[in-house]
Design a protein around this motif. Structure first.
Motif, PDB file in Angstrom:
ATOM      1  N   GLY A   1      91.406  50.665   8.417  1.00 62.37           N
ATOM      2  CA  GLY A   1      89.963  50.297   8.441  1.00 62.37           C
ATOM      3  C   GLY A   1      88.568  50.657   9.033  1.00 62.37           C
ATOM      4  O   GLY A   1      88.834  52.217   9.971  1.00 62.37           O
ATOM      5  N   VAL A   2      87.730  50.373   8.494  1.00 59.73           N
ATOM      6  CA  VAL A   2      86.380  51.243   9.006  1.00 59.73           C
ATOM      7  C   VAL A   2      85.518  50.091   9.292  1.00 59.73           C
ATOM      8  O   VAL A   2      85.435  49.251   9.419  1.00 59.73           O
ATOM      9  CB  VAL A   2      85.566  51.920   7.770  1.00 59.73           C
ATOM     10  CG1 VAL A   2      84.356  52.967   8.684  1.00 59.73           C
ATOM     11  CG2 VAL A   2      86.587  53.375   7.090  1.00 59.73           C
TER      12      VAL A   2
ATOM     13  N   PRO B   1      89.883  48.553   4.090  1.00 66.05           N
ATOM     14  CA  PRO B   1      88.320  47.415   4.636  1.00 66.05           C
ATOM     15  C   PRO B   1      88.455  47.987   5.451  1.00 66.05           C
ATOM     16  O   PRO B   1      88.114  49.242   6.444  1.00 66.05           O
ATOM     17  CB  PRO B   1      89.447  46.690   5.644  1.00 66.05           C
ATOM     18  CG  PRO B   1      90.604  46.737   4.813  1.00 66.05           C
ATOM     19  CD  PRO B   1      90.879  47.997   4.724  1.00 66.05           C
ATOM     20  N   VAL B   2      86.333  47.445   5.547  1.00 65.38           N
ATOM     21  CA  VAL B   2      85.533  47.958   6.524  1.00 65.38           C
ATOM     22  C   VAL B   2      84.441  46.740   7.479  1.00 65.38           C
ATOM     23  O   VAL B   2      84.663  45.663   6.119  1.00 65.38           O
ATOM     24  CB  VAL B   2      84.125  48.490   4.977  1.00 65.38           C
ATOM     25  CG1 VAL B   2      82.567  49.073   5.722  1.00 65.38           C
ATOM     26  CG2 VAL B   2      84.780  49.670   4.961  1.00 65.38           C
TER      27      VAL B   2
ATOM     28  N   GLY C   1      97.462  49.891  13.828  1.00 66.62           N
ATOM     29  CA  GLY C   1      97.938  51.757  13.145  1.00 66.62           C
ATOM     30  C   GLY C   1      95.711  52.024  13.504  1.00 66.62           C
ATOM     31  O   GLY C   1      95.637  51.937  14.513  1.00 66.62           O
ATOM     32  N   LEU C   2      95.949  53.615  12.630  1.00 67.79           N
ATOM     33  CA  LEU C   2      95.450  54.337  12.683  1.00 67.79           C
ATOM     34  C   LEU C   2      93.347  53.187  11.907  1.00 67.79           C
ATOM     35  O   LEU C   2      93.535  52.915  11.263  1.00 67.79           O
ATOM     36  CB  LEU C   2      94.774  55.463  12.296  1.00 67.79           C
ATOM     37  CG  LEU C   2      93.654  56.178  11.788  1.00 67.79           C
ATOM     38  CD1 LEU C   2      93.319  57.254  13.328  1.00 67.79           C
ATOM     39  CD2 LEU C   2      94.494  57.951  11.181  1.00 67.79           C
TER      40      LEU C   2
ATOM     41  N   PHE D   1      79.238  61.829  14.368  1.00 67.69           N
ATOM     42  CA  PHE D   1      80.278  62.106  14.420  1.00 67.69           C
ATOM     43  C   PHE D   1      81.438  61.037  13.657  1.00 67.69           C
ATOM     44  O   PHE D   1      80.774  59.615  12.866  1.00 67.69           O
ATOM     45  CB  PHE D   1      80.417  61.264  15.630  1.00 67.69           C
ATOM     46  CG  PHE D   1      79.833  61.781  17.036  1.00 67.69           C
ATOM     47  CD1 PHE D   1      80.969  63.652  17.857  1.00 67.69           C
ATOM     48  CD2 PHE D   1      78.052  62.048  17.476  1.00 67.69           C
ATOM     49  CE1 PHE D   1      80.077  64.017  18.914  1.00 67.69           C
ATOM     50  CE2 PHE D   1      78.455  62.577  18.624  1.00 67.69           C
ATOM     51  CZ  PHE D   1      78.774  63.859  19.104  1.00 67.69           C
ATOM     52  N   PHE D   2      82.389  61.018  13.953  1.00 66.54           N
ATOM     53  CA  PHE D   2      83.564  59.905  13.709  1.00 66.54           C
ATOM     54  C   PHE D   2      84.852  59.783  14.844  1.00 66.54           C
ATOM     55  O   PHE D   2      84.643  60.150  15.560  1.00 66.54           O
ATOM     56  CB  PHE D   2      84.153  59.181  12.216  1.00 66.54           C
ATOM     57  CG  PHE D   2      85.414  60.709  12.179  1.00 66.54           C
ATOM     58  CD1 PHE D   2      86.320  61.129  12.255  1.00 66.54           C
ATOM     59  CD2 PHE D   2      84.705  62.195  11.408  1.00 66.54           C
ATOM     60  CE1 PHE D   2      87.483  62.076  11.919  1.00 66.54           C
ATOM     61  CE2 PHE D   2      86.100  63.133  11.073  1.00 66.54           C
ATOM     62  CZ  PHE D   2      86.807  62.993  11.812  1.00 66.54           C
ATOM     63  N   HIS D   3      85.141  58.866  15.441  1.00 67.85           N
ATOM     64  CA  HIS D   3      86.070  58.708  16.548  1.00 67.85           C
ATOM     65  C   HIS D   3      86.756  57.627  16.025  1.00 67.85           C
ATOM     66  O   HIS D   3      86.839  56.447  15.073  1.00 67.85           O
ATOM     67  CB  HIS D   3      84.762  57.464  17.350  1.00 67.85           C
ATOM     68  CG  HIS D   3      83.725  57.651  18.086  1.00 67.85           C
ATOM     69  ND1 HIS D   3      83.153  58.677  18.942  1.00 67.85           N
ATOM     70  CD2 HIS D   3      82.772  57.480  17.411  1.00 67.85           C
ATOM     71  CE1 HIS D   3      82.523  58.833  18.745  1.00 67.85           C
ATOM     72  NE2 HIS D   3      81.700  57.899  18.519  1.00 67.85           N
ATOM     73  N   ALA D   4      87.862  58.316  16.416  1.00 77.22           N
ATOM     74  CA  ALA D   4      89.908  57.882  15.555  1.00 77.22           C
ATOM     75  C   ALA D   4      89.836  56.844  16.988  1.00 77.22           C
ATOM     76  O   ALA D   4      90.176  57.194  17.935  1.00 77.22           O
ATOM     77  CB  ALA D   4      90.239  58.642  14.983  1.00 77.22           C
ATOM     78  N   LEU D   5      90.743  55.260  16.183  1.00 78.21           N
ATOM     79  CA  LEU D   5      91.519  54.853  17.131  1.00 78.21           C
ATOM     80  C   LEU D   5      92.588  54.937  16.970  1.00 78.21           C
ATOM     81  O   LEU D   5      92.749  54.099  15.764  1.00 78.21           O
ATOM     82  CB  LEU D   5      90.276  53.236  17.136  1.00 78.21           C
ATOM     83  CG  LEU D   5      88.687  53.431  17.851  1.00 78.21           C
ATOM     84  CD1 LEU D   5      87.896  54.278  17.329  1.00 78.21           C
ATOM     85  CD2 LEU D   5      89.217  51.939  17.819  1.00 78.21           C
TER      86      LEU D   5
END
Length: 326
Positions: free
Chosen positions: A169-170, A191-192, A116-117, A106-110
């Motif tokens: 960012g991640v 940024p991570v 922002g995203l 998965f990845f989850h998008a906020l």
């Protein structure tokens, strides 16, 4: 060369390989070799404010501002014994045995209205589907992961190309390869963020894995580690109010890895708990059976697993999204 000489030559080669592996293991254990998870630079996060984890309770039932989307980037299958503790009495009485367990990556998008995203974890990169020889995961590690069992659905790069705005960012739950597999598709200098101790976590296995992790992180900003304040009596071992407005919380749930982090998102549709690999599977979660051999520190992992389940049981309005299964 006659058969006897061939046999001697093969035996000598095997002996050399065994010796070489033994030397590497000894060097790794004595610290003579760098067995950290990654050599990517690390810094303390300037994003977020450490707060007692109990503080999130006052906001939990209030409507949240974040739009949340969960994307199944790929289907996969891995050893059930890694995902579920098959030695647990409940697993034994249920007749669970080892074998392939179907999972998702998965990845989850906020989408925050002013920040922002952001994404939590990274799915898979486009190259893993289209040009595996060019992907971050290569060689013996790719073979060991049995990536032939992976079926791509939505690589991160394709998804990002459709978004109207840039990625800010991640947020990573941890640094295992299946959670940074899409990182190569993340734009340079993004940024991570991870929990504390992730990059430095040592294992002899990292001698093989680290080059793959480093390739995935290449070109990104230094890893920023959440600045948790350790709690002895809190809901979790630590918590960070990510944006300072109570909309997204990073929750320290160590065990699977030292810095394993769950995320509590106050979404527009209600609160959502992203457990990461503190709990991989639906069966494990529903039957109160912690993860298996993929967890680095099993006793600590059990503690974090119990805290997450206790929190979810006390707040049934929270939507729980597990590490690798819907």
């Amino acid at each position: 060369m006659n058969a006897k000489r061939i046999a001697f030559a093969v035996a000598a080669l095997v002996g050399l390989l065994v010796t070489a592996v033994g030397v590497v293991a000894v060097l790794a254990l004595t610290g003579a070799l760098d067995t950290a998870t990654t050599s990517h630079p690390v810094q303390r996060s300037s994003l977020g404010v450490a707060r007692p984890s109990n503080d999130l309770l006052a906001l939990l039932d209030q409507p949240g501002p974040v739009e949340l989307e969960t994307v199944a980037s790929a289907d996969w299958a891995v050893e059930r014994s890694g995902l579920i503790n098959l030695k647990h009495p409940t697993a034994k009485s249920s007749g669970l045995v080892d074998g392939d367990e179907p999972i998702q990556v998965f990845f989850h998008a906020l989408r925050h209205p002013t920040k922002g995203l952001y994404i939590v974890d990274t799915g898979i990169e486009v190259a893993l589907r289209d040009a595996p020889e060019k992907s971050a995961i290569q060689g013996i590690v790719a073979s060991a992961l049995h990536l032939e069992k992976l079926k791509a659905h939505q690589p991160l790069g394709e998804w990002l190309a459709k978004q109207p705005g840039p990625l800010a960012g991640v947020f990573l739950t941890h640094l295992h390869l299946d959670h940074v597999t899409g990182m190569a598709d993340v734009p340079a200098n993004t940024p991570v963020y991870t929990g504390p101790g992730e990059a430095a976590a040592a294992s002899p296995l990292n001698l093989l894995v680290k080059p793959n992790t480093d390739r995935a992180l290449a070109g990104k900003a230094p890893i920023s580690e959440w600045a948790y304040t350790h709690e002895n009596q809190g809901l979790f071992e630590g918590a960070v109010d990510v944006f300072g407005d109570g909309s997204v919380w990073a929750l320290w749930v160590p065990g699977h890895t030292p810095g394993s982090t769950a995320y509590l998102v106050r979404s527009t549709k209600g609160p959502v708990l992203l457990t990461g690999d503190a709990s991989h599977t639906r069966w494990g979660w529903e039957h109160d059976v912690e993860p298996g051999t993929f967890t680095q520190d099993a006793p600590r992992g059990v503690g974090s697993f119990k805290k997450l389940r206790d929190f979810a049981a006390a707040h049934p309005n929270v939507d729980v999204r597990l590490g690798h299964q819907h």
